[in-house]
Design a protein around this motif. Structure first.
Motif, PDB file in Angstrom:
ATOM      1  N   ILE A  19       0.410  -1.563   0.237  1.00 58.71           N
ATOM      2  CA  ILE A  19      -0.290  -0.530  -0.240  1.00 58.71           C
ATOM      3  C   ILE A  19       0.974   1.539  -0.043  1.00 58.71           C
ATOM      4  N   VAL A  20       0.598   1.824  -0.703  1.00 58.67           N
ATOM      5  CA  VAL A  20       1.500   2.970  -1.331  1.00 58.67           C
ATOM      6  C   VAL A  20       0.645   4.696  -0.729  1.00 58.67           C
ATOM      7  N   THR A  21       1.444   5.626   0.648  1.00 56.82           N
ATOM      8  CA  THR A  21       0.147   6.211   0.258  1.00 56.82           C
ATOM      9  C   THR A  21       1.300   7.948   0.065  1.00 56.82           C
ATOM     10  N   LEU A  22       0.219   8.792  -0.546  1.00 51.61           N
ATOM     11  CA  LEU A  22       0.088   9.836  -1.198  1.00 51.61           C
ATOM     12  C   LEU A  22       0.339  11.376  -0.491  1.00 51.61           C
ATOM     13  N   GLY A  23      -0.257  11.164   0.799  1.00 48.37           N
ATOM     14  CA  GLY A  23      -0.221  12.040   1.610  1.00 48.37           C
ATOM     15  C   GLY A  23      -1.571  12.832   1.760  1.00 48.37           C
ATOM     16  N   ASP A  24      -1.710  13.356   3.181  1.00 48.41           N
ATOM     17  CA  ASP A  24      -2.855  13.340   3.770  1.00 48.41           C
ATOM     18  C   ASP A  24      -3.914  12.178   4.132  1.00 48.41           C
ATOM     19  N   MET A  25      -3.176  11.359   4.454  1.00 39.88           N
ATOM     20  CA  MET A  25      -3.037  10.408   5.447  1.00 39.88           C
ATOM     21  C   MET A  25      -4.255  10.532   7.210  1.00 39.88           C
ATOM     22  N   GLY A  26      -3.619  12.008   7.328  1.00 38.30           N
ATOM     23  CA  GLY A  26      -4.298  11.370   8.619  1.00 38.30           C
ATOM     24  C   GLY A  26      -2.961  11.191   9.741  1.00 38.30           C
ATOM     25  N   GLU A  27      -3.894  10.382  10.798  1.00 39.00           N
ATOM     26  CA  GLU A  27      -2.645  10.083  12.312  1.00 39.00           C
ATOM     27  C   GLU A  27      -2.796   8.512  11.553  1.00 39.00           C
ATOM     28  N   ALA A  28      -1.600   8.288  12.456  1.00 35.60           N
ATOM     29  CA  ALA A  28      -1.105   7.097  12.126  1.00 35.60           C
ATOM     30  C   ALA A  28      -1.746   6.139  12.401  1.00 35.60           C
ATOM     31  N   ALA A  29      -2.464   5.871  13.381  1.00 34.62           N
ATOM     32  CA  ALA A  29      -3.666   4.392  13.264  1.00 34.62           C
ATOM     33  C   ALA A  29      -4.176   4.635  12.110  1.00 34.62           C
ATOM     34  N   GLY A  30      -4.413   5.369  11.410  1.00 32.84           N
ATOM     35  CA  GLY A  30      -4.956   4.543   9.643  1.00 32.84           C
ATOM     36  C   GLY A  30      -3.893   4.120   9.178  1.00 32.84           C
ATOM     37  N   LEU A  31      -2.475   4.371   9.282  1.00 37.71           N
ATOM     38  CA  LEU A  31      -1.767   3.437   8.217  1.00 37.71           C
ATOM     39  C   LEU A  31      -1.899   2.582   9.446  1.00 37.71           C
ATOM     40  N   ASP A  32      -1.054   1.914  10.902  1.00 39.05           N
ATOM     41  CA  ASP A  32      -1.400   1.510  11.465  1.00 39.05           C
ATOM     42  C   ASP A  32      -2.518   0.147  10.965  1.00 39.05           C
TER      43      ASP A  32
END
Length: 184
Positions: free
Chosen positions: A39-52
């Motif tokens: 999964i590649v994210t390009l910014g404005d994803m918010g809090e680290a919990a979302g990435l977790d």
């Protein structure tokens, strides 16, 4: 390096995940991401919990936008992904990076090629960018520009516009993409 098997990459942006105080992942989004290898994210994803939460599906890496908590997975402003012969350049805002004069629609800057070589250390197959919440694809000689839009906060959401992300299929000698729409 050659790819021993095809790789499936989900590209997300502009989701602004703030559990308990804003958008969060829906079951439909998480289900649509099942089976990806990266999964590649390009910014404005918010809090680290979302990435977790995404990391429970597949490894996550990306670039930093304006609405991102500090996280080593997205600490870079510019990233290049090398998948076999496919080179993907990743930025949040291509105008700020000196790659475009406009983003909606994407309009490459007159110095796009030299700037790509400078930022990404060589030519790229595609530029992955964000910052608009609108999915789009553009082709110009020798390169694609792809914006996944937003899976959680699409532009036009009030008019029933579905959320979206990009699913890339990369194999040796082949690069395909599709927009995956997420119903509301």
């Amino acid at each position: 390096m050659a790819l021993s098997h095809p790789v499936t990459v989900a590209v997300l942006a502009d989701c602004h995940i703030h559990p308990g105080g804003g958008p969060d992942w829906t079951p439909q989004i998480l289900e649509a991401l099942a089976g990806v290898d990266l999964i590649v994210t390009l910014g404005d994803m918010g809090e680290a919990a979302g990435l977790d939460r995404l990391a429970q599906i597949a490894p996550v890496l990306g670039v930093r936008g304006q609405d991102d908590s500090d996280d080593p997975r997205t600490a870079l402003q510019v990233r290049v992904l090398q998948l076999g012969a496919t080179r993907l350049g990743c930025v949040f805002d291509p105008v700020a990076a000196g790659l475009a004069s406009a983003v909606d629609p994407f309009t490459p800057d007159f110095n796009f090629r030299p700037r790509c070589r400078e930022l990404f250390g060589g030519e790229i197959t595609a530029l992955l960018f964000a910052s608009t919440h609108v999915p789009q694809s553009s082709w110009f000689p020798g390169c694609m520009a792809l914006n996944p839009g937003s899976a959680t906060l699409p532009s036009g959401m009030e008019d029933g516009v579905p959320g979206a992300f990009i699913r890339l299929e990369v194999a040796e000698g082949r690069f395909d993409f599709q927009f995956v729409e997420i119903g509301r």
